[in-house]
Motif scaffolding. Structure first.
Motif, PDB file in Angstrom:
ATOM      1  N   LEU A 159       6.477   0.337 -10.248  1.00 55.52           N
ATOM      2  CA  LEU A 159       7.047   0.837  -8.915  1.00 55.52           C
ATOM      3  C   LEU A 159       7.368  -0.217  -7.965  1.00 55.52           C
ATOM      4  N   MET A 160       6.928  -1.360  -7.964  1.00 56.49           N
ATOM      5  CA  MET A 160       7.280  -2.777  -7.243  1.00 56.49           C
ATOM      6  C   MET A 160       8.751  -3.201  -7.484  1.00 56.49           C
ATOM      7  N   ASN A 161       8.690  -3.048  -8.754  1.00 54.04           N
ATOM      8  CA  ASN A 161      10.215  -3.463  -9.408  1.00 54.04           C
ATOM      9  C   ASN A 161      11.014  -2.589  -8.892  1.00 54.04           C
ATOM     10  N   GLN A 162      10.907  -1.398  -8.931  1.00 50.09           N
ATOM     11  CA  GLN A 162      11.994  -0.537  -8.478  1.00 50.09           C
ATOM     12  C   GLN A 162      12.447  -0.519  -7.201  1.00 50.09           C
ATOM     13  N   LEU A 163      11.282  -0.756  -6.327  1.00 52.89           N
ATOM     14  CA  LEU A 163      11.643  -0.849  -4.835  1.00 52.89           C
ATOM     15  C   LEU A 163      12.161  -2.137  -4.524  1.00 52.89           C
ATOM     16  N   ALA A 164      12.268  -3.220  -5.679  1.00 50.95           N
ATOM     17  CA  ALA A 164      12.480  -4.561  -4.966  1.00 50.95           C
ATOM     18  C   ALA A 164      12.024  -5.100  -3.870  1.00 50.95           C
ATOM     19  N   TYR A 165      10.848  -4.936  -3.701  1.00 50.71           N
ATOM     20  CA  TYR A 165       9.946  -4.952  -2.636  1.00 50.71           C
ATOM     21  C   TYR A 165      10.198  -6.084  -1.729  1.00 50.71           C
ATOM     22  N   PRO A 166      10.348  -7.429  -2.181  1.00 52.21           N
ATOM     23  CA  PRO A 166      10.466  -8.458  -1.276  1.00 52.21           C
ATOM     24  C   PRO A 166      11.583  -8.334  -0.118  1.00 52.21           C
ATOM     25  N   ARG A 167      12.641  -7.619  -0.387  1.00 49.86           N
ATOM     26  CA  ARG A 167      13.716  -7.149   0.321  1.00 49.86           C
ATOM     27  C   ARG A 167      13.313  -6.249   1.611  1.00 49.86           C
ATOM     28  N   LEU A 168      12.388  -5.260   0.831  1.00 47.86           N
ATOM     29  CA  LEU A 168      12.207  -4.224   2.015  1.00 47.86           C
ATOM     30  C   LEU A 168      11.071  -4.712   3.077  1.00 47.86           C
ATOM     31  N   VAL A 169      10.334  -5.648   2.597  1.00 46.17           N
ATOM     32  CA  VAL A 169       9.244  -6.302   3.460  1.00 46.17           C
ATOM     33  C   VAL A 169       9.895  -6.736   4.734  1.00 46.17           C
ATOM     34  N   ASN A 170      10.971  -7.564   4.516  1.00 39.77           N
ATOM     35  CA  ASN A 170      11.710  -8.126   5.283  1.00 39.77           C
ATOM     36  C   ASN A 170      12.209  -7.168   6.283  1.00 39.77           C
ATOM     37  N   THR A 171      12.925  -6.214   5.681  1.00 42.68           N
ATOM     38  CA  THR A 171      13.495  -5.220   6.559  1.00 42.68           C
ATOM     39  C   THR A 171      12.363  -4.511   7.468  1.00 42.68           C
ATOM     40  N   SER A 172      11.414  -4.303   7.001  1.00 39.91           N
ATOM     41  CA  SER A 172      10.332  -3.779   7.801  1.00 39.91           C
ATOM     42  C   SER A 172       9.920  -4.342   8.938  1.00 39.91           C
ATOM     43  N   LEU A 173       9.678  -5.846   8.662  1.00 36.80           N
ATOM     44  CA  LEU A 173       8.798  -6.652   9.493  1.00 36.80           C
ATOM     45  C   LEU A 173       9.989  -7.015  10.677  1.00 36.80           C
ATOM     46  N   SER A 174      11.624  -6.811  10.301  1.00 42.10           N
ATOM     47  CA  SER A 174      12.201  -7.088  11.524  1.00 42.10           C
ATOM     48  C   SER A 174      12.375  -6.102  12.691  1.00 42.10           C
ATOM     49  N   GLN A 175      11.635  -4.999  12.528  1.00 40.29           N
ATOM     50  CA  GLN A 175      11.115  -4.078  13.634  1.00 40.29           C
ATOM     51  C   GLN A 175      10.286  -4.825  14.652  1.00 40.29           C
ATOM     52  N   PRO A 176      10.567  -4.907  16.061  1.00 41.94           N
ATOM     53  CA  PRO A 176       9.734  -5.400  17.050  1.00 41.94           C
ATOM     54  C   PRO A 176       8.354  -5.020  17.169  1.00 41.94           C
ATOM     55  N   GLY A 177       7.430  -6.042  17.076  1.00 42.38           N
ATOM     56  CA  GLY A 177       5.999  -5.717  16.852  1.00 42.38           C
ATOM     57  C   GLY A 177       5.334  -5.412  15.616  1.00 42.38           C
ATOM     58  N   ARG A 178       6.195  -5.300  14.899  1.00 42.80           N
ATOM     59  CA  ARG A 178       5.687  -4.879  13.321  1.00 42.80           C
ATOM     60  C   ARG A 178       4.763  -5.734  12.601  1.00 42.80           C
ATOM     61  N   ALA A 179       5.107  -6.996  12.887  1.00 41.26           N
ATOM     62  CA  ALA A 179       4.271  -7.983  12.208  1.00 41.26           C
ATOM     63  C   ALA A 179       2.946  -8.128  12.574  1.00 41.26           C
ATOM     64  N   ILE A 180       2.739  -8.048  14.026  1.00 43.62           N
ATOM     65  CA  ILE A 180       1.492  -8.046  14.587  1.00 43.62           C
ATOM     66  C   ILE A 180       0.620  -6.733  14.158  1.00 43.62           C
ATOM     67  N   GLN A 181       1.435  -5.734  14.422  1.00 50.01           N
ATOM     68  CA  GLN A 181       0.545  -4.420  13.931  1.00 50.01           C
ATOM     69  C   GLN A 181       0.256  -4.438  12.419  1.00 50.01           C
ATOM     70  N   SER A 182       1.069  -5.023  11.648  1.00 53.11           N
ATOM     71  CA  SER A 182       0.836  -4.881  10.114  1.00 53.11           C
ATOM     72  C   SER A 182      -0.500  -5.747   9.977  1.00 53.11           C
ATOM     73  N   ASP A 183      -0.659  -7.036  10.638  1.00 54.85           N
ATOM     74  CA  ASP A 183      -1.820  -7.836  10.386  1.00 54.85           C
ATOM     75  C   ASP A 183      -3.008  -7.400  10.624  1.00 54.85           C
ATOM     76  N   ARG A 184      -2.865  -6.571  12.132  1.00 52.17           N
ATOM     77  CA  ARG A 184      -4.089  -5.931  12.448  1.00 52.17           C
ATOM     78  C   ARG A 184      -4.491  -4.874  11.329  1.00 52.17           C
ATOM     79  N   GLU A 185      -3.576  -3.995  10.788  1.00 50.36           N
ATOM     80  CA  GLU A 185      -3.913  -2.947   9.879  1.00 50.36           C
ATOM     81  C   GLU A 185      -4.504  -3.525   8.650  1.00 50.36           C
ATOM     82  N   HIS A 186      -4.135  -4.773   8.215  1.00 49.07           N
ATOM     83  CA  HIS A 186      -4.540  -5.497   7.013  1.00 49.07           C
ATOM     84  C   HIS A 186      -6.127  -5.917   7.434  1.00 49.07           C
TER      85      HIS A 186
END
Length: 237
Positions: A159-186
């Motif tokens: 599944l991760m290969n099909q998503l080419a996940y590393p690129r998607l992570v960077n796009t997701s984290l480009s959204q304002p405040g997403r990194a902070i919220q993601s860290d809290r969720e983890h």
């Protein structure tokens, strides 16, 4: 005799081509939609076209390339719908992994997750998005490994290969405040795992994946998907 000797060599070279091309696509060194030439790849790897052709067929079964008869072979460009469907599967798998890990007690992956979160906190504090993106990938990988379920791990890798996940992570984290919220969720997911609350860990992990998907899709233009993300340029290796 000659054929018997050549088959292992061809098989070995085919495996080499598969592994290297898979790595390039997943890491973003080959852009989505890029044309892949059998002749050029055969020349680069120093092999005949046969192992290259078979390697590309394997990558097609993995969802990484698309072979169009009489046209050519191209790196797959998932649509927004395909990305959504893949993330729905990611949500199910990672939710199950969180629940399974919560049932296992104090296993080595717990220590690794705690170390990961300490480093992630520092990366967020320093606004080091590139470092945090790598730690996000590691967190999710540790969760899957910690499930101690080989079948789950195997399907997750595909599944991760099909998503080419590393690129998607960077796009997701480009959204304002997403990194902070993601860290809290983890942090919340790990707290529930430590409390051995498998049901809640699964629920919160699934909510986390849905939030990541929303952030990712918000970073994509309405009319496109992967093609808008671009590649990383030449392979530094």
């Amino acid at each position: 005799m000659n054929r018997a000797k050549s088959e292992p060599k061809n098989g070995s070279m085919q495996a080499t081509v598969i592994a290297e091309m898979r790595r390039r696509i997943i890491k973003g060194y080959v852009e989505p939609g890029a044309s892949l030439s059998e002749a050029a790849l055969a020349d680069e790897f120093g092999v005949s076209r046969t192992p290259v052709r078979e390697a590309l067929k394997q990558l097609q079964t993995e969802g990484l390339v698309e072979i169009r008869p009489r046209v050519g072979t191209f790196v797959t460009v998932p649509s927004r719908r395909e990305i959504t469907e893949l993330f729905e599967m990611k949500e199910l798998m990672e939710g199950a992994a969180a629940r399974l890990l919560a049932q296992r007690g104090r296993v080595p992956e717990i220590d690794s997750l705690e170390r990961n979160l300490r480093e992630a906190d520092a990366a967020v504090e320093e606004d080091d998005r590139e470092r945090y993106a790598l730690l996000v990938q590691e967190f999710h990988d540790l969760l899957i490994v910690g499930s101690d379920n080989n079948k789950l791990q195997a399907h997750y890798r595909t599944l991760m290969n099909q998503l080419a996940y590393p690129r998607l992570v960077n796009t997701s984290l480009s959204q304002p405040g997403r990194a902070i919220q993601s860290d809290r969720e983890h942090h919340l997911v790990l707290e529930l795992i430590l409390e051995k609350d498998g049901d809640s860990a699964e629920r919160v992990m699934r909510e986390h994946v849905r939030a990541s998907r929303r952030a990712l899709l918000a970073g994509l233009p309405v009319g496109g998907a992967f093609e808008a993300l671009g590649g990383k340029g030449p392979d530094p290796a």
